[in-house]
Design an enzyme around this catalytic site. Sequence first.
Site, mmCIF file in Angstrom:
data_model
loop_
_atom_site.group_PDB
_atom_site.id
_atom_site.type_symbol
_atom_site.label_atom_id
_atom_site.label_comp_id
_atom_site.label_asym_id
_atom_site.label_seq_id
_atom_site.Cartn_x
_atom_site.Cartn_y
_atom_site.Cartn_z
ATOM 1 N N ALA A 125 0.845 -1.201 0.000
ATOM 2 C CA ALA A 125 0.000 0.000 0.000
ATOM 3 C C ALA A 125 0.880 1.250 0.000
ATOM 4 C CB ALA A 125 -0.891 -0.004 1.238
ATOM 5 N N GLY A 154 0.505 -5.284 0.836
ATOM 6 C CA GLY A 154 -0.584 -5.268 -0.137
ATOM 7 C C GLY A 154 -0.197 -5.913 -1.464
ATOM 8 N N GLU A 172 -0.696 -9.510 -0.921
ATOM 9 C CA GLU A 172 -2.146 -9.749 -0.806
ATOM 10 C C GLU A 172 -2.800 -9.784 -2.191
ATOM 11 O OE1 GLU A 172 -2.695 -6.569 2.087
ATOM 12 O OE2 GLU A 172 -3.521 -8.043 3.471
ATOM 13 N N GLU A 210 3.476 -5.559 7.554
ATOM 14 C CA GLU A 210 2.641 -4.485 8.123
ATOM 15 C C GLU A 210 2.846 -4.294 9.618
ATOM 16 O OE1 GLU A 210 1.718 -6.620 5.858
ATOM 17 O OE2 GLU A 210 0.396 -5.672 4.387
#
Length: 698
Positions: A63, A104, A107, A127
Amino acid sequence: MTATARLIRHDDVGVIEFDNPPVNALALGLRVGLSAALDAALADPSIVAIVLAGAGRMFCGGADLREFNTPAAAQPPATTDLRTRMERAPKPVVAAIHGSALGGGLEMALACHYRVAAAGTQLGLPEVRRGLLPGGGGTQRLPRLVGVATALEMIVGGEPVDAARARAIGLVDEVVDGDVRAAAVAFARGKAAAGGSHPVVSARTASIDEPEVFFKTSRERVAKEARGLEAPLECVACVEAATRLPFEEGIAFERARFRVLVEGTQSKALRHLFFAERAAARIPGIPEDLPTRPIRRVGVIGAGTMGGGIAMSLANAGLEVVQLETTREALDKGRTTMSRNWGASVEKGRLSKAEMDARLARVRGTLSYDELADVDLVVEAVFEDMAVKKQVFATLDAVCRPGAILASNTSRLDIDEIARATKRPQDVIGLHYFSPANVMRLLEVVRGAASAPDVIATSMAFGRATAKLPVLVGNCEGFVGNRMLSAYVREAGFLLEEGASPAQVDGALQRFGLAMGPFRMGDLAGLDIGWAGRKRTAATRPKHLRYSKVADRICELGRFGQKTGAGWYRYEAGSRTPVSDPLVEQIVRQCADEAGIVRRTVADQEIVERTMYALVNEGAKILAEGIALRASDVDLVYVNGYGFPAWRGGPMFHADTIGLREVADRVREFHAKHGEWWTPAPRLLELAAAERRFNQGE
Ligand code: NAD
């Protein structure tokens, strides 16, 4: 360049390429591009399979941290919708992973039907290091794919795995040498040709034997290791949810827990430090492309506590080291210590014996300055005595080649005075390492009045190249860290006289999150060095300022801390466990009586405020004087050099979190009650009045 994703055709396979340098962060523009490319690829009947790939040096770093807590983060398309659409695609979707797939990024890959990775790729969910949890389905999909225990370890630890391990645990389907994109295209085409349905991670179940026992013990272990951090426990809760709840409910649970963390102080503090590290590398007035001096061979003067650690850290980084001492015995002693320290890593399996031998061979001991004639940089780590340092620098000036950088590891002494002992003050700088120097990341780079810009730039680059975190500071007594530490230790001492005990002060600060309270730390580091310094400066100490004699009285008894079996505490033979000592209590009472202090009950909250705001007030003065370039540099120094809890973001960030108005009010109160030491820093008062923060732009 703006963030985007584009669809590139490879005959009948559509490659969707993330493009947002440098790490292909999933910023809004990239999400918009990905959504459009996915639509186009799904709608086009001539495309039989889809490959997700990254432009540049990696698949996707995750992210966009800068987008968090901004409106852009909530703007569609949401990554969660993109993942659902990929999973539901009738055409095979394959992730072609090179470089890294983190957070992310991983993911996204988990929502693909298949994953193909280039050898050496790093895959992980880091994270937790930013005080967060993987909020894009990572806590729900990873346990379903690689098993609950392995997933928990990856999510709570935040450590990435390499492609080989990823293959072994079933995280990727194939590892390839060479062109991973071409391999993934071929792989996808094959899966399309084979027909049938494609595996969907969210359709699997995540289970483990005896889940109650597993999660109870995991929680206990994680709580112990987390020391006040919230995120690791939230990670456990989410992985547990993956074993208990249907996928969609698990995703909702994960989302809710993520929201709490992303809005919380801890993750803001950890993200602040992440950006602080990047900011620390920028030095106003010194262009980033200023040519630096090549550093290959380094001299280290002294083989004591610091010289030994510094030599180890340089050899660890692959540099050739020439280490100079005054006697053969001192050299041998230093070498034995290095062998023992590296040997401990070998025993723990963190280092091979061959690598240890190679490192040891990189450090060559000498008694002759002639051997330093051709080194590129020298770090001096002899006794903390100006006369000795000046003599060493005069000799270095005479023997080292022109252009060699001459650095001192002094803790507090004046770099300019040391520089004046040479005819090349432009090449002199402070490189202040922290103990143990082979472990601690912080490096204060102390800029002298005459230090040349390229000497500063080279020192910063040298710090980074040797795996340190260099922070540029100005020249003053104690620089940034030790100057602040003095204020902190001073207040801790006063609190004893006023009624607290060493154990109470240490306990309160450890509960606040410090790795170690000031008295335990003093006993560990040794009390004699500070005592010598106080004796040296006694004559110039302003007599009207409050001074506690407790520390001096303790030292007068030969109690220098752990190494003498007693200091602020006493220690049983062979033990490092501090035991409260009635004798110390007696000395404290006596000093308080002599100073006319009426002892009282001191609340833990006062202990925290007095010591923390002493740091903050001094930090504000340091900023106003330009000794630190920015508040975030002060935070980095304190977190990385002094055991300040990272999840509080450093002392200045902590003050910002409390609110500077409140901090300023308390400092004024302490000033009224405790006198001149507490003169409020004008910078603190100005910012408080303007309702601003030390760390702007947060
Ligand atoms: P130390 O006493 O362990 O080591 C000093 C070494 O320097 C000794 O081995 C001594 O033989 C050698 N030495 C003395 N004079 C010398 C000379 N003229 N030429 C060559 N070698 C000489 O001390 P230390 O703790 O390693 O501290 C060294 C320096 O690092 C000091 O300036 C200290 O303030 C600074 N420092 C110490 C710490 C710490 O935690 N110990 C942390 C940061 C900086």
